[in-house]
Design a protein around this motif. Structure first.
Motif, PDB file in Angstrom:
ATOM      1  N   SER A 188      -0.625  -0.160  -4.223  1.00 25.20           N
ATOM      2  CA  SER A 188       0.441   0.117  -5.189  1.00 25.20           C
ATOM      3  C   SER A 188       0.981  -1.151  -5.851  1.00 25.20           C
ATOM      4  O   SER A 188       1.586  -1.068  -6.913  1.00 25.20           O
ATOM      5  CB  SER A 188       1.587   0.888  -4.522  1.00 25.20           C
ATOM      6  N   ASP A 189       0.756  -2.335  -5.242  1.00 25.05           N
ATOM      7  CA  ASP A 189       1.233  -3.583  -5.825  1.00 25.05           C
ATOM      8  C   ASP A 189       0.512  -4.743  -5.155  1.00 25.05           C
ATOM      9  O   ASP A 189       0.041  -4.622  -4.019  1.00 25.05           O
ATOM     10  CB  ASP A 189       2.743  -3.714  -5.608  1.00 25.05           C
ATOM     11  N   THR A 190       0.418  -5.870  -5.871  1.00 22.65           N
ATOM     12  CA  THR A 190      -0.176  -7.078  -5.291  1.00 22.65           C
ATOM     13  C   THR A 190       0.678  -8.288  -5.666  1.00 22.65           C
ATOM     14  O   THR A 190       1.435  -8.250  -6.640  1.00 22.65           O
ATOM     15  CB  THR A 190      -1.610  -7.335  -5.795  1.00 22.65           C
ATOM     16  N   PHE A 191       0.527  -9.346  -4.882  1.00 25.95           N
ATOM     17  CA  PHE A 191       1.161 -10.638  -5.162  1.00 25.95           C
ATOM     18  C   PHE A 191       0.123 -11.700  -4.839  1.00 25.95           C
ATOM     19  O   PHE A 191      -0.360 -11.780  -3.705  1.00 25.95           O
ATOM     20  CB  PHE A 191       2.414 -10.817  -4.302  1.00 25.95           C
ATOM     21  N   THR A 213      -7.007  -7.833 -11.050  1.00 25.15           N
ATOM     22  CA  THR A 213      -6.689  -6.572 -11.725  1.00 25.15           C
ATOM     23  C   THR A 213      -7.849  -5.585 -11.757  1.00 25.15           C
ATOM     24  O   THR A 213      -7.628  -4.372 -11.701  1.00 25.15           O
ATOM     25  CB  THR A 213      -6.182  -6.813 -13.159  1.00 25.15           C
ATOM     26  N   GLU A 214      -9.077  -6.093 -11.834  1.00 27.79           N
ATOM     27  CA  GLU A 214     -10.227  -5.193 -11.970  1.00 27.79           C
ATOM     28  C   GLU A 214     -10.933  -4.876 -10.659  1.00 27.79           C
ATOM     29  O   GLU A 214     -11.648  -3.878 -10.575  1.00 27.79           O
ATOM     30  CB  GLU A 214     -11.226  -5.789 -12.965  1.00 27.79           C
ATOM     31  N   TYR A 239       5.166  -6.668   2.170  1.00 28.04           N
ATOM     32  CA  TYR A 239       3.774  -6.304   1.902  1.00 28.04           C
ATOM     33  C   TYR A 239       3.105  -5.877   3.197  1.00 28.04           C
ATOM     34  O   TYR A 239       3.504  -6.264   4.286  1.00 28.04           O
ATOM     35  CB  TYR A 239       3.019  -7.481   1.258  1.00 28.04           C
ATOM     36  N   ASP A 240       2.065  -5.064   3.073  1.00 24.41           N
ATOM     37  CA  ASP A 240       1.384  -4.487   4.231  1.00 24.41           C
ATOM     38  C   ASP A 240       0.179  -5.297   4.688  1.00 24.41           C
ATOM     39  O   ASP A 240      -0.181  -5.261   5.862  1.00 24.41           O
ATOM     40  CB  ASP A 240       0.924  -3.062   3.892  1.00 24.41           C
ATOM     41  N   CYS A 281       0.830  -1.205   0.000  1.00 22.61           N
ATOM     42  CA  CYS A 281       0.000   0.000   0.000  1.00 22.61           C
ATOM     43  C   CYS A 281       0.865   1.256   0.000  1.00 22.61           C
ATOM     44  O   CYS A 281       2.011   1.238   0.473  1.00 22.61           O
ATOM     45  CB  CYS A 281      -0.902   0.007   1.239  1.00 22.61           C
ATOM     46  N   ARG A 282       0.311   2.336  -0.510  1.00 21.63           N
ATOM     47  CA  ARG A 282       0.998   3.619  -0.417  1.00 21.63           C
ATOM     48  C   ARG A 282       1.113   3.994   1.052  1.00 21.63           C
ATOM     49  O   ARG A 282       0.284   3.578   1.869  1.00 21.63           O
ATOM     50  CB  ARG A 282       0.234   4.679  -1.217  1.00 21.63           C
ATOM     51  N   PRO A 283       2.139   4.765   1.411  1.00 22.31           N
ATOM     52  CA  PRO A 283       2.339   5.112   2.819  1.00 22.31           C
ATOM     53  C   PRO A 283       1.077   5.674   3.481  1.00 22.31           C
ATOM     54  O   PRO A 283       0.403   6.545   2.921  1.00 22.31           O
ATOM     55  CB  PRO A 283       3.455   6.163   2.764  1.00 22.31           C
ATOM     56  N   GLY A 284       0.757   5.129   4.633  1.00 24.03           N
ATOM     57  CA  GLY A 284      -0.392   5.591   5.410  1.00 24.03           C
ATOM     58  C   GLY A 284      -1.735   5.081   4.941  1.00 24.03           C
ATOM     59  O   GLY A 284      -2.770   5.480   5.488  1.00 24.03           O
TER      60      GLY A 284
END
Length: 82
Positions: A68-71, A58-59, A39-40, A10-13
């Protein structure tokens, strides 16, 4: 049902807001946990058999504000105490 686990960077915060959005808007969610490390968050989802996992991630997940990213990890068999 197909179980998948998705880790979220995730983006910060934004981790708590992303976790709340997942629980409130994604009916396929089973649970979500905050984590430490690369990862968060990690969340477990149950999808109908044959559902396109790529489209779901993705959707429905990657577009959430703050992600911001996934796995993604596909699970095959659950083991537990009988």
């Amino acid at each position: 049902m197909q179980a998948i686990f998705v880790q979220f960077k995730c983006r910060p915060g934004k981790a708590y807001a992303v976790a709340s959005a997942l629980v409130e808007t994604v009916e396929e969610i089973s649970e979500v946990y905050s984590t430490s490390g690369q990862y968060d968050l990690i969340a477990k989802f149950y999808l109908e058999a044959g559902r396109d996992i790529g489209h779901f991630v993705t959707e429905r997940l990657q577009v959430l504000d703050g992600v911001s990213d996934t796995f993604t990890t596909v699970a095959f068999k659950a083991f537990g105490r009988a």
